[in-house]
Design a protein around this motif. Sequence first.
Motif, PDB file in Angstrom:
ATOM      1  N   GLU A  36      82.781  31.851  40.062  1.00 32.83           N
ATOM      2  CA  GLU A  36      82.489  33.153  40.648  1.00 32.83           C
ATOM      3  C   GLU A  36      81.792  34.052  39.622  1.00 32.83           C
ATOM      4  O   GLU A  36      82.094  33.997  38.427  1.00 32.83           O
ATOM      5  CB  GLU A  36      83.782  33.827  41.112  1.00 32.83           C
ATOM      6  CG  GLU A  36      84.490  33.103  42.255  1.00 32.83           C
ATOM      7  CD  GLU A  36      83.688  33.151  43.540  1.00 32.83           C
ATOM      8  OE1 GLU A  36      82.931  34.128  43.721  1.00 32.83           O
ATOM      9  OE2 GLU A  36      83.818  32.222  44.357  1.00 32.83           O
ATOM     10  N   GLY A  37      80.851  34.871  40.090  1.00 33.05           N
ATOM     11  CA  GLY A  37      80.154  35.767  39.181  1.00 33.05           C
ATOM     12  C   GLY A  37      79.443  36.884  39.915  1.00 33.05           C
ATOM     13  O   GLY A  37      79.050  36.736  41.079  1.00 33.05           O
ATOM     14  N   GLU A  38      79.291  38.002  39.244  1.00 35.84           N
ATOM     15  CA  GLU A  38      78.633  39.151  39.852  1.00 35.84           C
ATOM     16  C   GLU A  38      77.146  38.915  40.085  1.00 35.84           C
ATOM     17  O   GLU A  38      76.560  39.484  41.010  1.00 35.84           O
ATOM     18  CB  GLU A  38      78.825  40.382  38.960  1.00 35.84           C
ATOM     19  CG  GLU A  38      80.265  40.849  38.835  1.00 35.84           C
ATOM     20  CD  GLU A  38      80.388  42.078  37.955  1.00 35.84           C
ATOM     21  OE1 GLU A  38      79.339  42.528  37.430  1.00 35.84           O
ATOM     22  OE2 GLU A  38      81.512  42.578  37.800  1.00 35.84           O
ATOM     23  N   THR A  39      76.530  38.072  39.249  1.00 36.80           N
ATOM     24  CA  THR A  39      75.089  37.873  39.375  1.00 36.80           C
ATOM     25  C   THR A  39      74.727  37.304  40.740  1.00 36.80           C
ATOM     26  O   THR A  39      73.789  37.754  41.397  1.00 36.80           O
ATOM     27  CB  THR A  39      74.582  36.955  38.261  1.00 36.80           C
ATOM     28  OG1 THR A  39      74.892  37.529  36.993  1.00 36.80           O
ATOM     29  CG2 THR A  39      73.078  36.760  38.359  1.00 36.80           C
ATOM     30  N   TRP A  40      75.466  36.301  41.191  1.00 35.47           N
ATOM     31  CA  TRP A  40      75.144  35.694  42.478  1.00 35.47           C
ATOM     32  C   TRP A  40      75.365  36.669  43.626  1.00 35.47           C
ATOM     33  O   TRP A  40      74.584  36.697  44.593  1.00 35.47           O
ATOM     34  CB  TRP A  40      75.958  34.429  42.691  1.00 35.47           C
ATOM     35  CG  TRP A  40      75.688  33.785  44.023  1.00 35.47           C
ATOM     36  CD1 TRP A  40      76.572  33.557  45.026  1.00 35.47           C
ATOM     37  CD2 TRP A  40      74.419  33.301  44.498  1.00 35.47           C
ATOM     38  NE1 TRP A  40      75.963  32.964  46.106  1.00 35.47           N
ATOM     39  CE2 TRP A  40      74.634  32.795  45.808  1.00 35.47           C
ATOM     40  CE3 TRP A  40      73.135  33.241  43.962  1.00 35.47           C
ATOM     41  CZ2 TRP A  40      73.616  32.245  46.571  1.00 35.47           C
ATOM     42  CZ3 TRP A  40      72.114  32.701  44.726  1.00 35.47           C
ATOM     43  CH2 TRP A  40      72.357  32.211  46.006  1.00 35.47           C
ATOM     44  N   ALA A  41      76.402  37.471  43.536  1.00 35.94           N
ATOM     45  CA  ALA A  41      76.634  38.473  44.578  1.00 35.94           C
ATOM     46  C   ALA A  41      75.433  39.409  44.704  1.00 35.94           C
ATOM     47  O   ALA A  41      75.085  39.856  45.800  1.00 35.94           O
ATOM     48  CB  ALA A  41      77.903  39.260  44.265  1.00 35.94           C
ATOM     49  N   TYR A  42      74.772  39.686  43.586  1.00 33.56           N
ATOM     50  CA  TYR A  42      73.592  40.546  43.574  1.00 33.56           C
ATOM     51  C   TYR A  42      72.360  39.790  44.093  1.00 33.56           C
ATOM     52  O   TYR A  42      71.544  40.344  44.848  1.00 33.56           O
ATOM     53  CB  TYR A  42      73.343  41.047  42.156  1.00 33.56           C
ATOM     54  CG  TYR A  42      72.031  41.756  41.961  1.00 33.56           C
ATOM     55  CD1 TYR A  42      71.839  43.068  42.396  1.00 33.56           C
ATOM     56  CD2 TYR A  42      70.958  41.120  41.335  1.00 33.56           C
ATOM     57  CE1 TYR A  42      70.626  43.721  42.224  1.00 33.56           C
ATOM     58  CE2 TYR A  42      69.747  41.756  41.157  1.00 33.56           C
ATOM     59  CZ  TYR A  42      69.579  43.055  41.600  1.00 33.56           C
ATOM     60  OH  TYR A  42      68.372  43.686  41.434  1.00 33.56           O
ATOM     61  N   ASP A  48      71.163  31.205  38.128  1.00 30.18           N
ATOM     62  CA  ASP A  48      71.555  32.605  38.286  1.00 30.18           C
ATOM     63  C   ASP A  48      71.095  33.508  37.163  1.00 30.18           C
ATOM     64  O   ASP A  48      70.595  34.614  37.392  1.00 30.18           O
ATOM     65  CB  ASP A  48      73.083  32.715  38.392  1.00 30.18           C
ATOM     66  CG  ASP A  48      73.638  32.178  39.699  1.00 30.18           C
ATOM     67  OD1 ASP A  48      72.865  31.578  40.479  1.00 30.18           O
ATOM     68  OD2 ASP A  48      74.848  32.363  39.931  1.00 30.18           O
ATOM     69  N   GLU A  49      71.309  33.084  35.919  1.00 34.95           N
ATOM     70  CA  GLU A  49      71.112  33.978  34.778  1.00 34.95           C
ATOM     71  C   GLU A  49      69.733  33.877  34.141  1.00 34.95           C
ATOM     72  O   GLU A  49      69.477  34.500  33.102  1.00 34.95           O
ATOM     73  CB  GLU A  49      72.189  33.708  33.713  1.00 34.95           C
ATOM     74  CG  GLU A  49      73.620  33.767  34.225  1.00 34.95           C
ATOM     75  CD  GLU A  49      74.009  35.136  34.776  1.00 34.95           C
ATOM     76  OE1 GLU A  49      73.345  36.132  34.428  1.00 34.95           O
ATOM     77  OE2 GLU A  49      74.985  35.201  35.553  1.00 34.95           O
ATOM     78  N   SER A  75      75.176  29.635  32.783  1.00 35.80           N
ATOM     79  CA  SER A  75      74.765  29.995  34.145  1.00 35.80           C
ATOM     80  C   SER A  75      75.212  28.971  35.174  1.00 35.80           C
ATOM     81  O   SER A  75      75.297  27.764  34.895  1.00 35.80           O
ATOM     82  CB  SER A  75      73.244  30.123  34.208  1.00 35.80           C
ATOM     83  OG  SER A  75      72.809  30.489  35.503  1.00 35.80           O
TER      84      SER A  75
END
Length: 266
Positions: free
Chosen positions: A29-35, A88-89, A119
Motif C-alpha cells: 500500500e502507498g499514497e503514490t498509487w492512490a494519487y 509508481d515512483e 517502488s
Amino acid sequence: MTRLLLAPLFVALSVGSVAAQDRPNPLIEGETWAYLAPSILGEVTPAPAGDALALDAPVRADDAATVPIHLVQPAGGPPLHGMTLVIDENPSPVAAEIAFGPALMPLDFELRVRVNQYSNVRAIATTGQGEVLMAGAYVKASGGCSAPASRSPEEATAGLGEMRLRGFGEAGDGRQEAQVMIRHPQFSGLQRDQVTQLWIPAHFIERIEVYQGEEMLFTLTGGISVSENPVFRFRYVDNGAPGFRVMARDTEGNVFEQTLPKQPAT
C-alpha cells in the motif's frame, strides 16, 4: 529465479515465474498509487490478477537501470488485449503501454526497465472480455533513471537503431521463444555526461512494433523508463513466416525498420 545470458552488446533475459500467493515481494500500500490511479484508470477499479497473470521482478535489483520484468500467464489464461506498465515512483510513472497479438497468448513476455527509487511495479491488463486485472511486485532499487549511460553519448549513439534477433527454439509448451534487441541509448534527460557534467537531452524510443510476417505480435509505446538498448523476450505461436518485421521510432523523429530472419536456437 532470474537468469541473464550475457552477450557482447545485448543482454538475453529469462525469469522464472512463481505463484502470486508465494511472491516474495508483493505490491504494498502507498499514497503514490492512490494519487496516480485516477489519472491512469479513471473510475475503473482493477481486480487482483490472481493466477491469471503474474509480474515477476527481483526483490532487490542488481542494477536499477536494467531491472528485468517478466509478465507471464498459465496455460489457459485469459487472452490479454493490452497492458499498461506502471512504476509508481518513477518521474514518468507510465513506463509502457503494450498491445498484444493472439500469437503471444498465453502471455510470456519480458523486458527491462529503470526503477528510480523503491517502488511498486504494476501491470494493468485488459482481457478480451473487457475485465481489468492488476498484478505487480515491490522492487528495491534506486537511481535507475539518472544512472549514467554505459558509454559516452557519442559511443552510445553509434549504431543507433541496430537490431538483432535471437532464437531459443521450442519453449516446452509447443511455442517458440525469441528475443528482439534494439540498439538505442534511451537517454532519460536526467543523466549527466560523465566528462563534461552537462545534462544529456532526453532521446528515447517512443514506439516499437513487432510483426511475424504481416501478423502483429506486439506494439509498445514507451518513455524514459524502458532501459538502454531495449530487449524484449517472448514466446509465440509460429505462423510459418520467415522472419520478424520490426519498426522503432524515437523522439528525434528517427525511424528504424528491419526484417530479421528467424534463426535456429542458439
